[in-house]
Design an enzyme around this catalytic site. Sequence first.
Site, short mmCIF file in Angstrom:
data_model
loop_
_atom_site.label_atom_id
_atom_site.label_comp_id
_atom_site.label_asym_id
_atom_site.label_seq_id
_atom_site.Cartn_x
_atom_site.Cartn_y
_atom_site.Cartn_z
N ARG A 157 68.92 42.50 -35.88
CA ARG A 157 69.44 41.21 -35.39
C ARG A 157 68.21 40.34 -35.18
O ARG A 157 67.30 40.66 -34.40
CB ARG A 157 70.21 41.44 -34.08
CG ARG A 157 70.87 40.18 -33.50
CD ARG A 157 70.06 39.66 -32.34
NE ARG A 157 70.77 38.64 -31.58
CZ ARG A 157 70.17 37.80 -30.74
NH1 ARG A 157 68.87 37.89 -30.53
NH2 ARG A 157 70.87 36.90 -30.08
N ASP A 170 66.37 37.34 -33.90
CA ASP A 170 66.56 36.41 -32.79
C ASP A 170 66.28 34.97 -33.19
O ASP A 170 65.25 34.67 -33.80
CB ASP A 170 65.62 36.83 -31.65
CG ASP A 170 65.81 35.99 -30.40
OD1 ASP A 170 66.92 36.00 -29.84
OD2 ASP A 170 64.84 35.31 -29.99
N GLU A 199 70.61 35.43 -35.55
CA GLU A 199 71.15 34.55 -34.52
C GLU A 199 70.74 33.15 -34.92
O GLU A 199 69.57 32.89 -35.16
CB GLU A 199 70.56 34.88 -33.14
CG GLU A 199 71.12 33.94 -32.07
CD GLU A 199 70.29 33.88 -30.79
OE1 GLU A 199 70.81 33.39 -29.79
OE2 GLU A 199 69.12 34.29 -30.80
#
Lengths: 576, 576
Positions: free
Chosen positions: A242, A244, A281
């Site tokens: 993931r 950021d 994200e």
Amino acid sequence: MTGFEVWAPTAEQVRVQVAGEIYAMVEHPGGWWRAGVAAAPGDRYGYLLDDDETVLPDPRSPRQPDGVHAPSAVHALDPEGWTDAAWTGRPLAGSIFYELHLGTFTPEGTFDAAVERLDHLVDLGVTVVELMPVNAFDGTHNWGYDGVLWYAVHEPYGGPDGLQRFVNACHARGLAVALDVVHNHLGPSGNYLPRFGPYLTEGRNTWGQSLNLDGPGSDTVRRYIIDNALRWFRDFHVDALRLDAVHALADRTATHLLAELADETAALAAHLRRPLTLIAESDLNDPRLITPRAAGGYGLTGQWNDDLHHAIHTAVSGERQGYYADFGSLAALAQTYTHGFFHAGTYSSFRGRTHGRPIDRNLIPASALLAYTCTHDQIGNRALGDRPSAYLTDGQLAVKAALVLFSPYTPMLFMGEEWGARTPFQFFTSHTDPVIAAATAAGRKAEFADHGWSAGEVPDPQDPQTFLRSKLDWKESENSRLLACYRALISLRRTRSELSDPRLEPVRVEFDESARWLVVHRGPLRLLCNLSADRAEIPLTGADLLSWEPAEQRSGHTILPAHSFTIHETDQLARA
Amino acid sequence: MTGFEVWAPTAEQVRVQVAGEIYAMVEHPGGWWRAGVAAAPGDRYGYLLDDDETVLPDPRSPRQPDGVHAPSAVHALDPEGWTDAAWTGRPLAGSIFYELHLGTFTPEGTFDAAVERLDHLVDLGVTVVELMPVNAFDGTHNWGYDGVLWYAVHEPYGGPDGLQRFVNACHARGLAVALDVVHNHLGPSGNYLPRFGPYLTEGRNTWGQSLNLDGPGSDTVRRYIIDNALRWFRDFHVDALRLDAVHALADRTATHLLAELADETAALAAHLRRPLTLIAESDLNDPRLITPRAAGGYGLTGQWNDDLHHAIHTAVSGERQGYYADFGSLAALAQTYTHGFFHAGTYSSFRGRTHGRPIDRNLIPASALLAYTCTHDQIGNRALGDRPSAYLTDGQLAVKAALVLFSPYTPMLFMGEEWGARTPFQFFTSHTDPVIAAATAAGRKAEFADHGWSAGEVPDPQDPQTFLRSKLDWKESENSRLLACYRALISLRRTRSELSDPRLEPVRVEFDESARWLVVHRGPLRLLCNLSADRAEIPLTGADLLSWEPAEQRSGHTILPAHSFTIHETDQLARA
């Protein structure tokens, strides 16, 4: 003989200290310094730049047993330690994510303690465990976004060996592992990178100086980031990253860092013969991120989709503050549910401008968008870190869960959400530098003072109680009716292929804005939700598969109690 | 009744002054203020914000007869003034551009005077006249990049009516008109936009504050830019825009301003039923700009290609300073000639990083790249603004011309290049504010002091002589052998379709690095260049079509005098 190497392009001299002895290093092209020194695992080492006698940790340190300000430790994972030879990975489509913070997931806050809770996740039915950042940061506890040594694993969690054991344990249970990595800034304490080379630029983002992705020397900085990403896949057998806040990666080169990372990840996946997943994200609502490389996109596998969070959260909770302002109606929820992005070339009042671009359904499956109603951010960035359970009924929580788990997107839960945990998830830090500690606490209070919170109301991030208060209370999970509902919803999603179908075309939503009910159709399955505090009469009936409250069917209508849902299978006869 | 409207989203009150009388305006949604007032063409008008009694020029002013600090003038082009009803436009492919600065192209420096020279351009054979910026700027003379009222036409050039007459005259002669427009910054004097609304951001680029393309209120700022671009196409019948320094447009939204502009331009072109061309100046070497919208690009028609300039200029001149460092070899020239970008994922020593991305030949024709060896920048940004004619032989100038005009790219000349003009093109300004004037002059000298030039050597941009010195001397063009060569090269390009073929595949280059000769093959045509100061023996012969110096053919070789070229048609017999 162990090879030591470090990039220090402007240094006149670099030395390496290994187990207390100092050795000269030799400069090689590109500003790399190298030396071969006899060293044993666990030996402390570090670099001395020019005439400075300070021993600095290795920018690519594998282990920081004594914290981020101390020398690094020689370390390699035990190749014999891997027990997951049979693991073949998991593609993003069909996955259900579970985000957790290692320090607060268990009382002990370690990888090994987390392993003891994996069977709960298997029983729950999720398929991917997503760890908030485990990179090395200053202090004992932290959300993880203050990382400064990205290659090391936070020692109090169990260090790199602990992560290896954790990945083994997950894979043994059929769980994939996702890791949250932060490449857009460095934490405020323990960042020695600028002494080594031009890692940072003068530009700043929300969290500090930007990484140098397009200035002089940026080739090696990009390599530093990409090598870090690939390390987790290759050395730690991680399945997904993931990434950021990718909107804070300022890159004006002709091949965006993310596209370069996607290319290298695809090559590594082909080499390793298992799927490797990159999830951004992003607050850009820009489909370019998840558009395939061949179609001119960056080729990431997926991205978090805050719009769906906002659409569901506001429709269920009635909250409309800040960036929730454009959401709240069932029309907005239906639009988001059927299109992925709500802001897709539409005006965002929060941003004061048009935002986003529509998703091309021919290029991007719905599974590329992650759907959730709880994340560390959406909870932890509230003044009190209070979860929806603090202000919603269990029925409302169940409706939110049903909307996420009935969606064509990839669902994600946040630890404890499944039993409606009452423990908060607050913003906590343990900065060792008193100046940074005081600034962090003051900054947090100032941020919420703008929204009417007094300093005394906002938890002090440096107070150890703020951290301890945020730990899950596993006793709450016992005999939880909500937990049973989550299990049933996940089980239904995993057994009925209509629900993980990643095409948006078959998804149809109807609603009554004033009566506040909403129905999602997916093939023969229907989710009926009552978002109002009164009972709702919905002009549909069907075979009841799963309900929060018993729903009565009468004269072609389903009567749903306040704040509840039911899932039907189409009853053609009843409809006709 | 004339409608007046202005965007002033934070004003409490806006008034309009027309012909000396002040009228109240009414606020409409989105921060637009409107009033209907009886007004005649030429009436001066301006806006008064809040309690300020200063009369500000209209951000969308059509005419500034009294300069950029004075009120605007009511103006509309005479619809009856158009004489180009038969004009159907020109696509970029097949075009040959001619860049000129209106103030120095003729002694008078006006549109009408330039019209008198159009027949020279027709005789030369170019097909597009590209005007350096004609937007309104402070002072009498300026390159044009200090524009502050982008909708107005610099009055000393002849104002909007002058531009109309100029476009008519070009179209009457079969010449298309391209206009250089600057949307990445505003000039240092006369920029009243920030008083009206959030046109600018805190971010800065080389020239000043950046335009607000993605912050609050940016929708209207983007509209301001796009409407400006479309105005030239629609209202002034312009055929192409050259978009200044698009790398300085900082836009993080999901649809880049350039993509939005390309979409709107395509729609307008369909409506007007003639080609409209967008050409970027870009230092990104990013094919995304000129990749079609459907393939994920921004959809611009073309872009300037400095790499080809550097490759040719350095190979011919031997200069290697600054950003020329990676160029100079015939290998670099051959690579650039056959691939468009030299830096296409390769290391740029000037930038200290990898630069660019390769062009996908299936998506982008070679005609999308503009090829040139003289531009206002490449000449004017030298300390003395000296043209290649100041330090190269006519033969070397001819070789450069041949390389450009024999290429698959879209050629562009800079005014006077065709006769090897000896007049310089220096950096000149006429700022009226003494502080800005002094800072501009000092900045210019400081810039070149870094490169070893003393202050006295660098022409003072504010000295009127610097401007006057830069005017073309048309007497030089008489009986110019170089001019005849340019005419012949252009004529050959326009009559032999192999030369304007925009495919890169058929282009083949061979060279001898040490003997410094180079041959370009395009179908049956060959350009043989001798870049050395000695004669060259090139192992090829053919039917001579065009030569700078008579070239002897002997025993299967062509013997080229120093610094010269010849163009052959394949002589299969001779080769066999």
